[in-house]
Scaffold this motif. Structure first.
Motif, PDB file in Angstrom:
ATOM      1  N   PHE A 211       0.832  -1.205   0.000  1.00 56.31           N
ATOM      2  CA  PHE A 211       0.000   0.000   0.000  1.00 56.31           C
ATOM      3  C   PHE A 211       0.865   1.253   0.000  1.00 56.31           C
ATOM      4  O   PHE A 211       1.788   1.391   0.794  1.00 56.31           O
ATOM      5  N   VAL A 212       0.563   2.150  -0.918  1.00 61.55           N
ATOM      6  CA  VAL A 212       1.217   3.454  -0.972  1.00 61.55           C
ATOM      7  C   VAL A 212       0.144   4.507  -0.699  1.00 61.55           C
ATOM      8  O   VAL A 212      -0.949   4.455  -1.267  1.00 61.55           O
ATOM      9  N   ASP A 213       0.465   5.437   0.163  1.00 61.57           N
ATOM     10  CA  ASP A 213      -0.498   6.453   0.577  1.00 61.57           C
ATOM     11  C   ASP A 213      -0.737   7.440  -0.565  1.00 61.57           C
ATOM     12  O   ASP A 213       0.015   8.390  -0.760  1.00 61.57           O
ATOM     13  N   THR A 214      -1.775   7.183  -1.342  1.00 58.91           N
ATOM     14  CA  THR A 214      -2.148   8.023  -2.479  1.00 58.91           C
ATOM     15  C   THR A 214      -3.653   8.270  -2.421  1.00 58.91           C
ATOM     16  O   THR A 214      -4.382   7.578  -1.696  1.00 58.91           O
ATOM     17  N   PRO A 215      -4.169   9.217  -3.195  1.00 57.71           N
ATOM     18  CA  PRO A 215      -5.617   9.444  -3.212  1.00 57.71           C
ATOM     19  C   PRO A 215      -6.418   8.205  -3.592  1.00 57.71           C
ATOM     20  O   PRO A 215      -7.569   8.050  -3.175  1.00 57.71           O
ATOM     21  N   GLN A 216      -5.816   7.309  -4.370  1.00 56.47           N
ATOM     22  CA  GLN A 216      -6.536   6.119  -4.825  1.00 56.47           C
ATOM     23  C   GLN A 216      -6.939   5.210  -3.666  1.00 56.47           C
ATOM     24  O   GLN A 216      -7.954   4.518  -3.726  1.00 56.47           O
ATOM     25  N   VAL A 217      -6.136   5.195  -2.599  1.00 54.12           N
ATOM     26  CA  VAL A 217      -6.442   4.334  -1.451  1.00 54.12           C
ATOM     27  C   VAL A 217      -6.766   5.148  -0.197  1.00 54.12           C
ATOM     28  O   VAL A 217      -6.800   4.606   0.907  1.00 54.12           O
TER      29      VAL A 217
ATOM     30  N   MET B  40      -9.496   6.383   0.957  1.00 54.23           N
ATOM     31  CA  MET B  40     -10.687   5.969   1.699  1.00 54.23           C
ATOM     32  C   MET B  40     -10.391   4.754   2.577  1.00 54.23           C
ATOM     33  O   MET B  40     -10.828   4.674   3.727  1.00 54.23           O
ATOM     34  N   LEU B  41      -9.602   3.821   2.042  1.00 48.00           N
ATOM     35  CA  LEU B  41      -9.238   2.642   2.829  1.00 48.00           C
ATOM     36  C   LEU B  41      -8.381   3.031   4.017  1.00 48.00           C
ATOM     37  O   LEU B  41      -8.602   2.571   5.149  1.00 48.00           O
ATOM     38  N   LEU B  42      -7.384   3.881   3.773  1.00 49.45           N
ATOM     39  CA  LEU B  42      -6.467   4.252   4.846  1.00 49.45           C
ATOM     40  C   LEU B  42      -7.120   5.168   5.873  1.00 49.45           C
ATOM     41  O   LEU B  42      -6.606   5.324   6.979  1.00 49.45           O
ATOM     42  N   ALA B  43      -8.252   5.776   5.505  1.00 40.71           N
ATOM     43  CA  ALA B  43      -8.978   6.620   6.453  1.00 40.71           C
ATOM     44  C   ALA B  43      -9.695   5.790   7.519  1.00 40.71           C
ATOM     45  O   ALA B  43     -10.096   6.323   8.567  1.00 40.71           O
ATOM     46  N   ASP B  44      -9.846   4.505   7.259  1.00 43.01           N
ATOM     47  CA  ASP B  44     -10.461   3.606   8.241  1.00 43.01           C
ATOM     48  C   ASP B  44      -9.386   3.209   9.248  1.00 43.01           C
ATOM     49  O   ASP B  44      -8.452   2.477   8.902  1.00 43.01           O
ATOM     50  N   PRO B  45      -9.462   3.674  10.489  1.00 37.39           N
ATOM     51  CA  PRO B  45      -8.385   3.419  11.447  1.00 37.39           C
ATOM     52  C   PRO B  45      -8.152   1.938  11.721  1.00 37.39           C
ATOM     53  O   PRO B  45      -7.008   1.512  11.928  1.00 37.39           O
ATOM     54  N   ASP B  46      -9.211   1.143  11.705  1.00 38.73           N
ATOM     55  CA  ASP B  46      -9.048  -0.289  11.946  1.00 38.73           C
ATOM     56  C   ASP B  46      -8.305  -0.950  10.788  1.00 38.73           C
ATOM     57  O   ASP B  46      -7.418  -1.790  11.004  1.00 38.73           O
ATOM     58  N   PHE B  47      -8.681  -0.576   9.561  1.00 37.72           N
ATOM     59  CA  PHE B  47      -8.001  -1.137   8.399  1.00 37.72           C
ATOM     60  C   PHE B  47      -6.522  -0.743   8.402  1.00 37.72           C
ATOM     61  O   PHE B  47      -5.642  -1.583   8.207  1.00 37.72           O
ATOM     62  N   LYS B  48      -6.259   0.544   8.637  1.00 37.65           N
ATOM     63  CA  LYS B  48      -4.876   1.015   8.614  1.00 37.65           C
ATOM     64  C   LYS B  48      -4.052   0.345   9.702  1.00 37.65           C
ATOM     65  O   LYS B  48      -2.900  -0.052   9.474  1.00 37.65           O
ATOM     66  N   ALA B  49      -4.624   0.203  10.887  1.00 35.79           N
ATOM     67  CA  ALA B  49      -3.895  -0.433  11.987  1.00 35.79           C
ATOM     68  C   ALA B  49      -3.559  -1.887  11.662  1.00 35.79           C
ATOM     69  O   ALA B  49      -2.447  -2.360  11.933  1.00 35.79           O
ATOM     70  N   SER B  50      -4.518  -2.596  11.066  1.00 37.12           N
ATOM     71  CA  SER B  50      -4.265  -4.001  10.726  1.00 37.12           C
ATOM     72  C   SER B  50      -3.193  -4.117   9.652  1.00 37.12           C
ATOM     73  O   SER B  50      -2.399  -5.066   9.654  1.00 37.12           O
ATOM     74  N   LEU B  51      -3.162  -3.140   8.734  1.00 35.01           N
ATOM     75  CA  LEU B  51      -2.144  -3.135   7.684  1.00 35.01           C
ATOM     76  C   LEU B  51      -0.774  -2.833   8.265  1.00 35.01           C
ATOM     77  O   LEU B  51       0.199  -3.559   8.023  1.00 35.01           O
TER      78      LEU B  51
END
Length: 258
Positions: A194-200, A202-213
């Protein structure tokens, strides 16, 4: 014995397919900042214009459809008309996985075809057009594909088409390297997580998803476009002249422990 700067890319001509996106723009800008001449190419006229604007006569914005053979040929023609040649192509078009997630046993053909059209055909056609020019020029060239760790790793999230498409890019990297080596053309790939770009975003804005990643990445963070730039410059420079058919994983150690 003196050694020239092996990482010097000044004067080279770089065609960035997907140059309007975050990763493509970062790579193209890094080349232009170091004296290369860069064609930023994508379907979005505003984005390619914005990408090219800071570099005046060293950059060109091209609007094209990477899945259309004639438009790809025209985009390379425009690059050569402006800069005289093409030395490097960067394939930074892709993605879409998060928009079409289905269980593997039910994955619909239209979604499958769309992912392959975007991620595989969108790399094949621009590369064919660029490499024909490189072969005609007769002095080698570079192809850099942006792949993904999903070419290596499965994920329990309905990504069948995406992992297959990125696997195809990894295989094409090795195949093209083999076929085009006699022409002095190096073909390599960068395979990020995962690269922090506008394309992702929305996914990275989810704290649970980001933490698990982040918990799965030994270096404890997601990638940034800056993490991609250094390897991209290496693969376009003479420092990588004896490197071909390789896939460099940029993942903070993710695949080392998966």
């Amino acid at each position: 014995m003196t050694h020239p700067d092996q990482f010097d890319v000044a004067g080279t001509v770089v065609f960035v397919a997907g140059g309007g996106g975050a990763i493509g723009r970062a790579i193209g800008s890094a080349y232009a900042e170091r004296g290369a001449r860069v064609a930023f190419a994508s379907q979005d006229p505003e984005r390619v214009a914005a990408a090219a604007a800071p570099f005046a006569d060293r950059a060109l914005g091209i609007v094209f459809d990477a899945t259309d053979e004639q438009e790809c040929a025209s985009a390379i023609d425009q690059t050569v008309d402006r800069f005289g040649r093409v030395d490097i192509i960067v394939n930074a078009i892709g993605g879409g996985a998060g928009k079409v997630l289905f269980d593997a046993q039910d994955y619909p053909r239209d979604a499958w075809d769309w992912i392959f059209e975007l991620n595989v055909r969108g790399a094949v056609l621009p590369t064919q057009a660029a490499v024909k020019r490189m072969i005609d020029q007769g002095d080698g060239g570079k192809v850099l594909n942006i792949c993904s760790v999903r070419a290596q790793l499965g994920i329990a999230a309905g990504y069948s088409a995406y992992v297959a498409a990125k696997g195809a890019i990894a295989s094409l990297t090795r195949q093209w390297a083999t076929e085009w080596a006699p022409h002095g053309i190096n073909v390599n790939a960068i395979s990020p997580t995962f690269v922090d770009t506008p394309q992702v975003a929305m996914l990275l804005a989810d704290p649970d998803f980001k933490a698990s990643l982040v918990d799965r990445i030994p270096l404890g963070r997601v990638g940034t476009t800056d993490d991609i730039v250094g390897p991209a410059l290496f693969f376009g420079s003479s420092a990588s002249s004896f490197v071909t058919g390789q896939i460099l994983t940029i993942d903070g150690g993710l695949t080392a422990c998966q």
